[in-house]
Design a protein around this motif. Structure first.
Motif, PDB file in Angstrom:
ATOM      1  N   TRP A 248       0.822  -1.211   0.000  1.00  0.00           N
ATOM      2  CA  TRP A 248       0.000   0.000   0.000  1.00  0.00           C
ATOM      3  C   TRP A 248       0.858   1.265   0.000  1.00  0.00           C
ATOM      4  O   TRP A 248       0.483   2.271  -0.624  1.00  0.00           O
ATOM      5  N   ASP A 252       0.650   4.161  -2.788  1.00  0.00           N
ATOM      6  CA  ASP A 252       0.422   5.550  -2.383  1.00  0.00           C
ATOM      7  C   ASP A 252       1.528   6.461  -2.904  1.00  0.00           C
ATOM      8  O   ASP A 252       1.263   7.554  -3.431  1.00  0.00           O
ATOM      9  N   CYS A 256      -1.239   6.796  -6.641  1.00  0.00           N
ATOM     10  CA  CYS A 256      -2.414   6.044  -7.097  1.00  0.00           C
ATOM     11  C   CYS A 256      -3.599   6.073  -6.140  1.00  0.00           C
ATOM     12  O   CYS A 256      -4.634   5.477  -6.437  1.00  0.00           O
ATOM     13  N   ARG A 257      -3.484   6.703  -4.999  1.00  0.00           N
ATOM     14  CA  ARG A 257      -4.625   6.791  -4.089  1.00  0.00           C
ATOM     15  C   ARG A 257      -5.787   7.497  -4.797  1.00  0.00           C
ATOM     16  O   ARG A 257      -5.648   8.604  -5.313  1.00  0.00           O
ATOM     17  N   GLY A 258      -6.936   6.810  -4.876  1.00  0.00           N
ATOM     18  CA  GLY A 258      -8.097   7.387  -5.547  1.00  0.00           C
ATOM     19  C   GLY A 258      -8.096   7.258  -7.055  1.00  0.00           C
ATOM     20  O   GLY A 258      -9.060   7.660  -7.711  1.00  0.00           O
ATOM     21  N   VAL A 266      -9.108   3.122  -6.709  1.00  0.00           N
ATOM     22  CA  VAL A 266      -8.284   2.731  -5.571  1.00  0.00           C
ATOM     23  C   VAL A 266      -8.890   3.337  -4.315  1.00  0.00           C
ATOM     24  O   VAL A 266      -9.228   4.529  -4.278  1.00  0.00           O
ATOM     25  N   SER A 267      -9.024   2.541  -3.286  1.00  0.00           N
ATOM     26  CA  SER A 267      -9.610   3.017  -2.038  1.00  0.00           C
ATOM     27  C   SER A 267      -8.808   4.171  -1.455  1.00  0.00           C
ATOM     28  O   SER A 267      -7.577   4.140  -1.406  1.00  0.00           O
ATOM     29  N   GLU A 268      -9.511   5.186  -1.010  1.00  0.00           N
ATOM     30  CA  GLU A 268      -8.867   6.294  -0.297  1.00  0.00           C
ATOM     31  C   GLU A 268      -8.473   5.871   1.113  1.00  0.00           C
ATOM     32  O   GLU A 268      -7.546   6.417   1.707  1.00  0.00           O
ATOM     33  N   LYS A 269      -9.150   4.857   1.627  1.00  0.00           N
ATOM     34  CA  LYS A 269      -8.924   4.406   3.000  1.00  0.00           C
ATOM     35  C   LYS A 269      -7.708   3.492   3.094  1.00  0.00           C
ATOM     36  O   LYS A 269      -6.962   3.545   4.087  1.00  0.00           O
ATOM     37  N   HIS A 270      -7.531   2.648   2.092  1.00  0.00           N
ATOM     38  CA  HIS A 270      -6.404   1.704   2.082  1.00  0.00           C
ATOM     39  C   HIS A 270      -6.020   1.476   0.632  1.00  0.00           C
ATOM     40  O   HIS A 270      -6.782   0.887  -0.143  1.00  0.00           O
ATOM     41  N   CYS A 271      -4.802   1.902   0.265  1.00  0.00           N
ATOM     42  CA  CYS A 271      -4.404   1.912  -1.144  1.00  0.00           C
ATOM     43  C   CYS A 271      -4.178   0.533  -1.751  1.00  0.00           C
ATOM     44  O   CYS A 271      -3.955   0.437  -2.964  1.00  0.00           O
TER      45      CYS A 271
END
Length: 323
Positions: A248, A252, A256-258, A266-271
């Motif tokens: 992750w 990040d 790639c976050r989002g 890609v999850s904002e909470k966990h990449c």
């Protein structure tokens, strides 16, 4: 076919009908053209040509012994760590059900279960019996069969640390009993032949107090809730952690976050989690994953390996989309 079969006449088409006719003693359920999107957590993917749910281990053995050698056979669990491509899966998809759902305390701190048992149920049964060391399964969203196949682990403990032995059936219908050493475990890796279908596993825990174990399980559950997108349409951890790295963090750092491709992001909470917004195709999700791999390789020189299992064929291009 035997009278206790669950196969409905309207489901027997094409390959499913041929298999039913060739195996009159089959007791499990054969269904044709079943949407895999309905049984995967991503909620995407094309159909299984045939979905087979064996009644029990003996039924699975009978099926494999009598199935044509050239017939493709693919095994799936609860669909949590699985991406089925949009073109679907040729041949037979085997999904173990209630006949593989037993849990039995053998003695003291040893427990045996079928491989269709969800990981969380094993953790709960062990806690009720006062068996420690299995609480980590509370944090793994899958079934025991998948845990065996990928040496699933969490919070510092892996399947190989608690497994005594496993039963499996090979593609020819032969039964095998394998010790933990026979399985050649590594990080998210199992050395058993890929055609082995695990049917049962025996675990060794340690004596513990039920309330202490349940508290540890709740801590695991709370950690997942806080740090992972547990309520989204996702397939769990997407990439394995490379040696010396956290997947992750690499994702990040590559920006790639989002990141989004079609209906997937890609999850904002966990990449390390990919999310289906509700409109994604399997191609969107796999394409997003490959884009991430390219960006991580470009920024860090590290090649990420998929942890999510990808099966099936890509959808044929629509008219005008191909060459």
């Amino acid at each position: 076919m035997a009278s206790d079969t669950a196969t409905a006449a309207e489901d027997l088409k094409g390959l499913a009908a041929e298999l039913a006719e060739a195996m009159p003693e089959l007791r499990g359920r054969l269904r044709a053209n079943v949407s895999m999107a309905e049984i995967t957590w991503f909620r995407v993917g094309g159909p299984a040509e045939v979905l087979f749910t064996p009644a029990d281990e003996a039924d699975l053995v009978y099926f494999l012994k009598n199935a044509p050698e050239e017939l493709p056979v693919t095994v799936v669990g609860v669909g949590s760590n699985l991406l089925v491509r949009d073109g679907g899966v040729r041949g037979v998809v085997v999904r173990l059900g209630r006949g593989f759902g037993s849990i039995e305390q053998l003695y003291e701190e040893r427990i045996r279960c079928g491989t269709a048992v969800p990981d969380v149920r094993l953790a709960q049964a062990a806690a009720k019996a006062g068996i420690g060391r299995l609480a980590f399964y509370r944090g793994i969203p899958g079934s025991i069969g998948g845990a065996l196949r990928m040496n699933a682990g969490a919070h510092g403990t892996e399947t190989r640390d608690v497994l005594v032995e496993a039963r499996a059936v090979d593609r020819r219908g032969q039964l095998h009993v394998l010790s933990v050493d026979d399985l050649g475990y590594g990080y998210r890796h199992c050395g058993a032949p890929p055609d082995f279908i695990f049917t049962q596993a025996t675990f060794q825990g340690e004596a513990g107090l039920r309330d202490v174990i349940e508290k540890a399980m709740q801590e695991v559950a709370d950690y997942r809730e806080e740090h992972q997108p547990t309520k989204a349409r996702t397939g769990g951890s997407t990439f394995k952690n490379p040696p010396g790295h956290s997947a992750w963090r690499l994702v990040d750092a590559a920006g790639c976050r989002g990141l989004r491709v079609g209906g997937a992001h890609v999850s904002e909470k966990h990449c390390n989690f990919l999310i289906n917004d509700g409109e994604a195709t399997a191609a969107d999700i796999e394409g997003l994953g490959e884009t991430i791999r390219e960006r991580v390789r470009a920024t860090s020189g590290v090649s990420l390996d998929w942890e999510i299992k990808r099966i099936g064929e890509s959808a044929a291009p629509a008219d005008g989309d191909g060459a």
